[in-house]
Design a protein around this motif. Structure first.
Motif, PDB file in Angstrom:
ATOM      1  N   VAL A 157      74.237  47.092 129.025  1.00  0.00           N
ATOM      2  CA  VAL A 157      74.051  46.226 130.199  1.00  0.00           C
ATOM      3  C   VAL A 157      75.312  45.394 130.455  1.00  0.00           C
ATOM      4  O   VAL A 157      75.771  45.272 131.599  1.00  0.00           O
ATOM      5  CB  VAL A 157      72.819  45.302 130.002  1.00  0.00           C
ATOM      6  CG1 VAL A 157      72.731  44.254 131.113  1.00  0.00           C
ATOM      7  CG2 VAL A 157      71.544  46.132 129.952  1.00  0.00           C
ATOM      8  N   ASP A 158      75.888  44.859 129.391  1.00  0.00           N
ATOM      9  CA  ASP A 158      77.118  44.068 129.557  1.00  0.00           C
ATOM     10  C   ASP A 158      78.218  44.888 130.224  1.00  0.00           C
ATOM     11  O   ASP A 158      78.912  44.405 131.111  1.00  0.00           O
ATOM     12  CB  ASP A 158      77.627  43.575 128.194  1.00  0.00           C
ATOM     13  CG  ASP A 158      76.846  42.361 127.709  1.00  0.00           C
ATOM     14  OD1 ASP A 158      76.100  41.789 128.530  1.00  0.00           O
ATOM     15  OD2 ASP A 158      76.977  42.005 126.519  1.00  0.00           O
ATOM     16  N   LYS A 159      78.356  46.125 129.772  1.00  0.00           N
ATOM     17  CA  LYS A 159      79.422  46.968 130.314  1.00  0.00           C
ATOM     18  C   LYS A 159      79.206  47.238 131.789  1.00  0.00           C
ATOM     19  O   LYS A 159      80.142  47.159 132.586  1.00  0.00           O
ATOM     20  CB  LYS A 159      79.466  48.301 129.566  1.00  0.00           C
ATOM     21  CG  LYS A 159      80.132  48.225 128.207  1.00  0.00           C
ATOM     22  CD  LYS A 159      80.095  49.601 127.553  1.00  0.00           C
ATOM     23  CE  LYS A 159      80.133  49.461 126.041  1.00  0.00           C
ATOM     24  NZ  LYS A 159      79.530  50.592 125.363  1.00  0.00           N
ATOM     25  N   ILE A 160      77.985  47.589 132.178  1.00  0.00           N
ATOM     26  CA  ILE A 160      77.782  47.951 133.587  1.00  0.00           C
ATOM     27  C   ILE A 160      77.818  46.705 134.485  1.00  0.00           C
ATOM     28  O   ILE A 160      78.281  46.775 135.616  1.00  0.00           O
ATOM     29  CB  ILE A 160      76.501  48.796 133.798  1.00  0.00           C
ATOM     30  CG1 ILE A 160      75.228  48.006 133.504  1.00  0.00           C
ATOM     31  CG2 ILE A 160      76.549  50.070 132.962  1.00  0.00           C
ATOM     32  CD1 ILE A 160      73.958  48.769 133.892  1.00  0.00           C
ATOM     33  N   TRP A 161      77.400  45.573 133.947  1.00  0.00           N
ATOM     34  CA  TRP A 161      77.489  44.338 134.745  1.00  0.00           C
ATOM     35  C   TRP A 161      78.944  43.924 134.972  1.00  0.00           C
ATOM     36  O   TRP A 161      79.317  43.522 136.059  1.00  0.00           O
ATOM     37  CB  TRP A 161      76.705  43.206 134.075  1.00  0.00           C
ATOM     38  CG  TRP A 161      75.226  43.251 134.374  1.00  0.00           C
ATOM     39  CD1 TRP A 161      74.580  44.147 135.178  1.00  0.00           C
ATOM     40  CD2 TRP A 161      74.220  42.364 133.857  1.00  0.00           C
ATOM     41  NE1 TRP A 161      73.233  43.864 135.187  1.00  0.00           N
ATOM     42  CE2 TRP A 161      72.978  42.795 134.391  1.00  0.00           C
ATOM     43  CE3 TRP A 161      74.243  41.273 132.993  1.00  0.00           C
ATOM     44  CZ2 TRP A 161      71.777  42.133 134.097  1.00  0.00           C
ATOM     45  CZ3 TRP A 161      73.048  40.618 132.699  1.00  0.00           C
ATOM     46  CH2 TRP A 161      71.825  41.049 133.254  1.00  0.00           C
ATOM     47  N   ASP A 162      79.743  44.027 133.906  1.00  0.00           N
ATOM     48  CA  ASP A 162      81.168  43.672 134.055  1.00  0.00           C
ATOM     49  C   ASP A 162      81.819  44.513 135.142  1.00  0.00           C
ATOM     50  O   ASP A 162      82.572  44.013 135.967  1.00  0.00           O
ATOM     51  CB  ASP A 162      81.919  43.889 132.722  1.00  0.00           C
ATOM     52  CG  ASP A 162      81.745  42.710 131.787  1.00  0.00           C
ATOM     53  OD1 ASP A 162      81.371  41.630 132.272  1.00  0.00           O
ATOM     54  OD2 ASP A 162      81.982  42.875 130.568  1.00  0.00           O
ATOM     55  N   TRP A 163      81.501  45.785 135.134  1.00  0.00           N
ATOM     56  CA  TRP A 163      82.078  46.728 136.106  1.00  0.00           C
ATOM     57  C   TRP A 163      81.646  46.368 137.526  1.00  0.00           C
ATOM     58  O   TRP A 163      82.453  46.290 138.450  1.00  0.00           O
ATOM     59  CB  TRP A 163      81.598  48.134 135.735  1.00  0.00           C
ATOM     60  CG  TRP A 163      82.160  49.252 136.547  1.00  0.00           C
ATOM     61  CD1 TRP A 163      83.472  49.522 136.782  1.00  0.00           C
ATOM     62  CD2 TRP A 163      81.417  50.288 137.199  1.00  0.00           C
ATOM     63  NE1 TRP A 163      83.584  50.655 137.551  1.00  0.00           N
ATOM     64  CE2 TRP A 163      82.347  51.149 137.818  1.00  0.00           C
ATOM     65  CE3 TRP A 163      80.052  50.589 137.321  1.00  0.00           C
ATOM     66  CZ2 TRP A 163      81.957  52.282 138.550  1.00  0.00           C
ATOM     67  CZ3 TRP A 163      79.662  51.715 138.033  1.00  0.00           C
ATOM     68  CH2 TRP A 163      80.612  52.538 138.645  1.00  0.00           C
ATOM     69  N   TRP A 164      80.365  46.080 137.677  1.00  0.00           N
ATOM     70  CA  TRP A 164      79.811  45.771 139.012  1.00  0.00           C
ATOM     71  C   TRP A 164      80.341  44.424 139.523  1.00  0.00           C
ATOM     72  O   TRP A 164      80.712  44.268 140.691  1.00  0.00           O
ATOM     73  CB  TRP A 164      78.284  45.766 138.900  1.00  0.00           C
ATOM     74  CG  TRP A 164      77.519  45.583 140.169  1.00  0.00           C
ATOM     75  CD1 TRP A 164      77.767  46.155 141.382  1.00  0.00           C
ATOM     76  CD2 TRP A 164      76.334  44.799 140.324  1.00  0.00           C
ATOM     77  NE1 TRP A 164      76.799  45.772 142.280  1.00  0.00           N
ATOM     78  CE2 TRP A 164      75.917  44.952 141.667  1.00  0.00           C
ATOM     79  CE3 TRP A 164      75.577  43.996 139.456  1.00  0.00           C
ATOM     80  CZ2 TRP A 164      74.771  44.312 142.160  1.00  0.00           C
ATOM     81  CZ3 TRP A 164      74.435  43.378 139.951  1.00  0.00           C
ATOM     82  CH2 TRP A 164      74.055  43.525 141.280  1.00  0.00           C
ATOM     83  N   MET A 165      80.407  43.448 138.612  1.00  0.00           N
ATOM     84  CA  MET A 165      80.905  42.128 139.026  1.00  0.00           C
ATOM     85  C   MET A 165      82.362  42.215 139.464  1.00  0.00           C
ATOM     86  O   MET A 165      82.801  41.520 140.364  1.00  0.00           O
ATOM     87  CB  MET A 165      80.762  41.116 137.875  1.00  0.00           C
ATOM     88  CG  MET A 165      79.319  40.679 137.660  1.00  0.00           C
ATOM     89  SD  MET A 165      79.036  39.919 136.052  1.00  0.00           S
ATOM     90  CE  MET A 165      79.743  38.317 136.282  1.00  0.00           C
TER      91      MET A 165
ATOM     92  N   ARG B 257      82.494  56.671 132.358  1.00  0.00           N
ATOM     93  CA  ARG B 257      83.664  56.184 131.612  1.00  0.00           C
ATOM     94  C   ARG B 257      83.504  54.720 131.230  1.00  0.00           C
ATOM     95  O   ARG B 257      83.709  54.349 130.080  1.00  0.00           O
ATOM     96  CB  ARG B 257      84.938  56.368 132.448  1.00  0.00           C
ATOM     97  CG  ARG B 257      85.541  57.767 132.316  1.00  0.00           C
ATOM     98  CD  ARG B 257      86.965  57.822 132.870  1.00  0.00           C
ATOM     99  NE  ARG B 257      86.991  57.859 134.317  1.00  0.00           N
ATOM    100  CZ  ARG B 257      86.871  58.978 135.039  1.00  0.00           C
ATOM    101  NH1 ARG B 257      86.697  60.142 134.450  1.00  0.00           N
ATOM    102  NH2 ARG B 257      86.916  58.934 136.356  1.00  0.00           N
ATOM    103  N   ILE B 258      83.103  53.883 132.201  1.00  0.00           N
ATOM    104  CA  ILE B 258      83.031  52.450 131.873  1.00  0.00           C
ATOM    105  C   ILE B 258      81.868  52.150 130.925  1.00  0.00           C
ATOM    106  O   ILE B 258      81.901  51.193 130.171  1.00  0.00           O
ATOM    107  CB  ILE B 258      82.942  51.563 133.140  1.00  0.00           C
ATOM    108  CG1 ILE B 258      81.652  51.807 133.902  1.00  0.00           C
ATOM    109  CG2 ILE B 258      84.153  51.756 134.035  1.00  0.00           C
ATOM    110  CD1 ILE B 258      80.558  50.900 133.536  1.00  0.00           C
ATOM    111  N   ALA B 259      80.838  52.993 130.974  1.00  0.00           N
ATOM    112  CA  ALA B 259      79.693  52.745 130.092  1.00  0.00           C
ATOM    113  C   ALA B 259      79.834  53.473 128.761  1.00  0.00           C
ATOM    114  O   ALA B 259      78.909  53.421 127.942  1.00  0.00           O
ATOM    115  CB  ALA B 259      78.405  53.168 130.800  1.00  0.00           C
ATOM    116  N   ASP B 260      80.973  54.134 128.540  1.00  0.00           N
ATOM    117  CA  ASP B 260      81.187  54.901 127.304  1.00  0.00           C
ATOM    118  C   ASP B 260      80.082  55.920 127.076  1.00  0.00           C
ATOM    119  O   ASP B 260      79.542  56.028 125.969  1.00  0.00           O
ATOM    120  CB  ASP B 260      81.252  53.966 126.078  1.00  0.00           C
ATOM    121  CG  ASP B 260      82.569  53.237 126.011  1.00  0.00           C
ATOM    122  OD1 ASP B 260      83.576  53.832 126.435  1.00  0.00           O
ATOM    123  OD2 ASP B 260      82.573  52.078 125.555  1.00  0.00           O
TER     124      ASP B 260
END
Lengths: 86, 411, 428
Positions: free
Chosen positions: C353-361, C384-387
């Protein structure tokens, strides 16, 4: 990157106040521009702290939330009037 | 991990002491000081912990349920590995309900269900009891409760191969951009389809949903039958009022399609800043009215109802799918919406007659072909049912594998 | 009783007839007992029935101090006719997971709302919150203080916040649930309180948790992050119960089809032939399943719940990106993680969740839903961003369009080349 929070808040409030003269409500994305070096999360946290301090305020369209500077733009009172005292 | 260890610090973990105290109508005024808004403020506590609201039979058998049977429409018997049973009585509600009606539900819960009650995702309310004797008394009690006009307060049903309760939005009773009403339409449709709520005669469950405008704050886009409010006229622009109540840049920015531009016009020798809408680009979403009260959208003739069919959520047999827009417009006809009610009944009964057991409405339509669906349901096909948005091409027919139908008979 | 004024509402009154519960009767009765708000609400609805147009306006009030969501401002555009509902704001209150309540708790909420609001509610809003309909601006803070101090409950989400998570009934009363749906829902709600109350995102974000692929909370259609229970081992079979179904001793599908005579139960026609992956057969009088070929659609389990049960090696499938049609069409969630264990404190899931939120923000545009960002930037970029490792389960079919955006790092020798060496081989 380490960014001083107070400095970040200062940047955001200056940016928002300048912007508010033309457009009183802004998205969180707009506030990112106040401090390009800060991460979105840092800007968000700083902006929300400014709200707690009463220096920024929220505005809701229901589906999205925007930030405003108190005193700028149309207030609820301008738009909808006040309730009469009962 | 122990739940208390995980969540015990939250004030909502155990609220039994709090709810044992009567409501104090004066407490907030002593705690809240507008000059010091952070004083006595409790924030970020979330909802109360769920487990304290479980009736004993639910708590004792958590994760141990073995099977269930719908013993009659609306009444489900659950059996646990421990040998315990839980009887559930499912009842429809109109979703918009008063505190007095909630208290009446509480009375029933206190009398038969150890003070517990729950709601389903589809606005049904469920009463649970652990014995068949209590169940019969509970059912008799519920069946006897009626409103002064004669409608049931708690109709029992909504299980199995039925039309269960409609999920819906607010409509004219509380929304600012609706193209139709919600509660009135739902009442009219459910009165008409009531026999299907309290029986299990359909080929599969039929989920009906209503959203009162295209934005679908109630996501209806995967329902067997979706009732959708449709606007067809762009917003008004009140040039003489807009400056006083709106900020022009915000109104401009509100449009998701960039169809609003700022303009300066001259009126009675005075320059006025206002906006203009590129009408052919308007998608009638109402976002501009949300940001600017001088751009109302509602219109007696422009607004009405569209119907979508054939969507589903469950992964059962076939993948989840979207509902398809088959009836582009029906007028608003309060209070009973006869055209909408009649069209829905026709679709439902044609499906009920033609579908196989376990076949959802969308699977049936796909099996017989959409040309046949329109023919059998006697719905005129128009260009409004042809997609012109992103991925529209995916919905076009690119083969010779079509059926002859009324649409080709006279070519 | 208080002096109240009932408006003339002939069209609304027509909706008192018929068997389905009449919201008009309920609201009118409450009004006649002293709540003028209720009678004014019906009066305004009647006017909408006459005009075929709404009479509400939106306001930008967000809520209580420091919160960016939880309240929706609402004003009547005919306040002179219906003064008690001139200001009629909505408050969203976070529902307990799976919407179980004690009567004591509900009564206290009702007492509070009669005192500070109209007495009207939605049980529940589409997202799941308890919706308190109709109060004035000056009551917003007192309601919040009452809720937090006297009932230990918080507001729900609105605006560009995390919206109130919701879940199905799960293991509390369903034999098919592969997840502790309530606990996941509660844990996420508590973990992300800041995101729920204060805007953090380009637009709304929703979590929904369903215990099995029947997806009773419609997670796959309406949540940015859909958490749906599944299993990896074999469907549990009770062969004696299979025989009982075949012999007509147990009603198929828990009795869900018993209102019509569909003829005697036929396991071949109703179960085996309808299995979408054709992975079942009868071997003598034993039902066999090739579990490796099963897609866990739940049909056979739904039809014969006494005989078939999901396996015991359970977890969740995570799908991302569902949304309603605004702006350019509805989306369903796309498979992201085929299987993840969901056990408190859910660290692996929260990392995701942290990874996808960082990307979206970082990259999401204003008012761009998470699912639209995936569309715009591509599923590959999301992986890629979510590994996440690309696997064939993520697509219905491989692409037919060969214009692949190769990355330089993927190509042997990179993209920097020596033109002189090239020209040594090729005349200009």
């Amino acid at each position: 990157m380490a960014i001083d929070k107070e400095e970040l808040k200062q940047k955001i409030i200056e940016f928002a106040t300048k912007k508010a003269k033309h457009k009183s409500k802004m998205y969180i994305k707009d506030l990112y521009k106040a401090a390009p070096d800060a991460s979105p999360r840092q800007v968000k946290n700083a902006a929300n702290e400014l709200v707690r301090e009463g220096k920024l305020e929220f505005f809701s369209s229901g589906s999205t939330t925007m930030y405003g500077v108190p005193g700028f733009g149309k207030s609820e009172k301008d738009q909808f009037g006040e309730l009469e005292e009962e | 991990m122990d739940l208390k260890e995980l969540y015990g610090d939250n004030p909502g973990f155990d609220i039994s002491d709090k709810v044992a105290q009567p409501y104090d109508p004066n407490l907030a005024e002593t705690l809240y000081d507008p000059k010091k808004p952070m004083a006595n403020r409790i924030t970020d506590i979330g909802p109360p912990f769920y487990e304290q609201f479980f009736p004993p039979v639910i708590k004792n058998n958590y994760g141990k349920w073995k099977s269930h049977e719908i013993i009659e429409p609306g009444i489900i018997k659950y059996v646990s590995e421990t040998g315990d049973t839980c009887f559930v009585v499912r009842c429809g509600t109109p979703r918009i309900i008063t505190t007095d009606l909630i208290r009446e539900f509480c009375d029933i819960a206190d009398k038969y269900c150890e003070g517990c009650v729950r709601w389903t995702t589809r606005n049904n309310v469920e009463f649970m009891t652990d014995s068949e004797d209590k169940l019969r008394a509970l059912v008799d009690d519920i069946k006897g409760r009626k409103h002064p006009g004669g409608s049931y307060k708690l109709p029992i049903g909504g299980t199995g191969a039925c039309v269960t309760n409609i999920v819906h939005t607010q409509g004219w009773i509380h929304c600012h951009t609706p193209a139709t009403d919600s509660s009135g339409v739902v009442k009219a449709v459910m009165d008409d389809l009531f026999e299907y709520f309290e029986s299990m005669t359909l080929p599969a469950q039929v989920r009906i949903a209503l959203a009162c405008c295209l934005n679908m704050c109630g996501a209806v886009h995967c329902s067997d039958i979706a009732i959708l409010g449709v606007h067809r006229k762009p917003p008004f622009i009140e040039d003489d009022r807009i400056m006083g109540v709106c900020e022009i840049p915000l109104a401009v920015a509100a449009c998701p399609l960039g169809a609003i531009r700022p303009v300066t016009i001259e009126q009675d020798g005075k320059k006025i800043k206002t906006v203009r809408v590129k009408n052919e680009r308007c998608m009638f979403c109402g976002n501009c009215y949300t940001m600017c009260p001088a751009m109302p959208l509602a219109d007696e003739e422009g607004d009405g109802i569209g119907l979508l069919v054939g969507g589903k959520i469950s992964n059962r047999i076939s993948a989840p799918k979207f509902s398809k827009f088959v009836v582009p417009f029906l007028p608003n006809e309060p209070p009973r919406w006869p055209s909408t009610v009649k069209t829905i009944r026709k679709i439902l009964e044609t499906y009920a007659e033609g579908a196989r057991k376990y076949e959802r409405l969308g699977d049936w339509a796909e099996r017989i072909g959409w040309e046949r669906f329109f023919e059998k349901c006697e719905i005129p096909f128009t260009d409004k049912s042809i997609d012109d948005y992103r991925l529209a091409y995916d919905t076009y027919h690119t083969s010779t594998l079509f059926k002859w139908s009324v649409h080709t008979d006279n070519l | 009783m208080a002096d109240v004024k009932k408006h003339d509402t002939p069209m609304c009154d027509d909706l008192k007839k018929g068997p389905w519960p009449s919201f008009v009767d309920d609201i009118e009765q409450k009004g006649l007992k002293g709540k003028q708000d209720c009678l004014d609400l019906l009066g305004q609805l009647e006017l909408s029935y006459v005009h075929k147009e709404t009479h509400w306006k939106h306001g930008g009030i967000v809520g209580v101090f420091g919160y960016g969501g939880g309240v929706i401002g609402r004003y009547s555009d005919v306040p002179d006719k219906f003064p008690t509902i001139a200001h009629f704001h909505t408050m969203r209150v976070n529902q307990p997971a799976s919407k179980f309540y004690s009567s004591a708790y509900l009564r206290k909420v009702c007492d509070m709302w009669d005192h500070r609001g109209s007495g009207m509610t939605n049980f529940h809003g589409s997202t799941g919150d308890m919706i308190l309909l109709g109060t004035t601006t000056d009551q917003l803070e007192p309601v919040f203080y009452d809720l937090t101090h006297q009932m230990s409950v918080d507001l729900g989400g609105s605006g560009s916040n995390l919206r109130t998570p919701a879940c199905c009934i799960g293991k509390a009363r369903c034999e098919w649930s592969c997840l502790d749906t309530q606990q996941i829902c509660y844990d996420l709600t508590q973990t992300y309180q800041d995101e729920l109350h204060r805007p953090a995102f380009p637009y709304k974000f929703k979590f929904k948790v369903s215990g099995c692929p029947n997806d009773c909370v419609a997670a796959i259609a309406r949540s940015c992050c859909s958490i749906i229970g599944t299993w990896r081992d074999d469907i549990r079979i009770d062969q004696e119960a299979v025989k009982a179904y075949m012999g007509g001793e147990i009603k198929p599908n828990g009795g869900a089809f018993s209102g019509r005579d569909w003829g005697p139960f036929d396991i071949q026609k109703e179960v085996i032939d309808l299995c979408p992956s054709e992975c079942m057969w009868m071997d003598g009088d034993e039902l066999k399943i090739d579990n490796r070929e099963c897609t866990r659609c739940m049909h056979c389990i739904n039809v014969m719940p006494e005989a078939l049960r999901p396996g015991t090696d359970t977890g969740a499938t995570i799908l991302c990106g569902a949304k309603a049609p605004i702006l350019d069409g509805a989306q369903m969630s796309t498979l992201a993680i085929p299987f993840i264990r969901m056990e408190a404190p859910y660290d692996e899931f929260k990392d995701f969740v942290d990874k996808i939120w960082d990307w979206w923000m970082e990259l999401g545009k204003n008012r761009e839903r998470f699912g639209e960002l995936i569309q715009r930037k591509s599923l590959q970029e999301f992986l890629r961003i979510a590994d996440l490792k690309p696997i064939p389960q993520m697509v219905k079919e491989p692409r037919s369009n060969p214009y692949v955006f190769w990355q330089e790092s993927e190509v042997e020798g990179g993209w920097e080349r020596d033109i002189k060496a090239f020209r040594a081989r090729h005349a200009a």
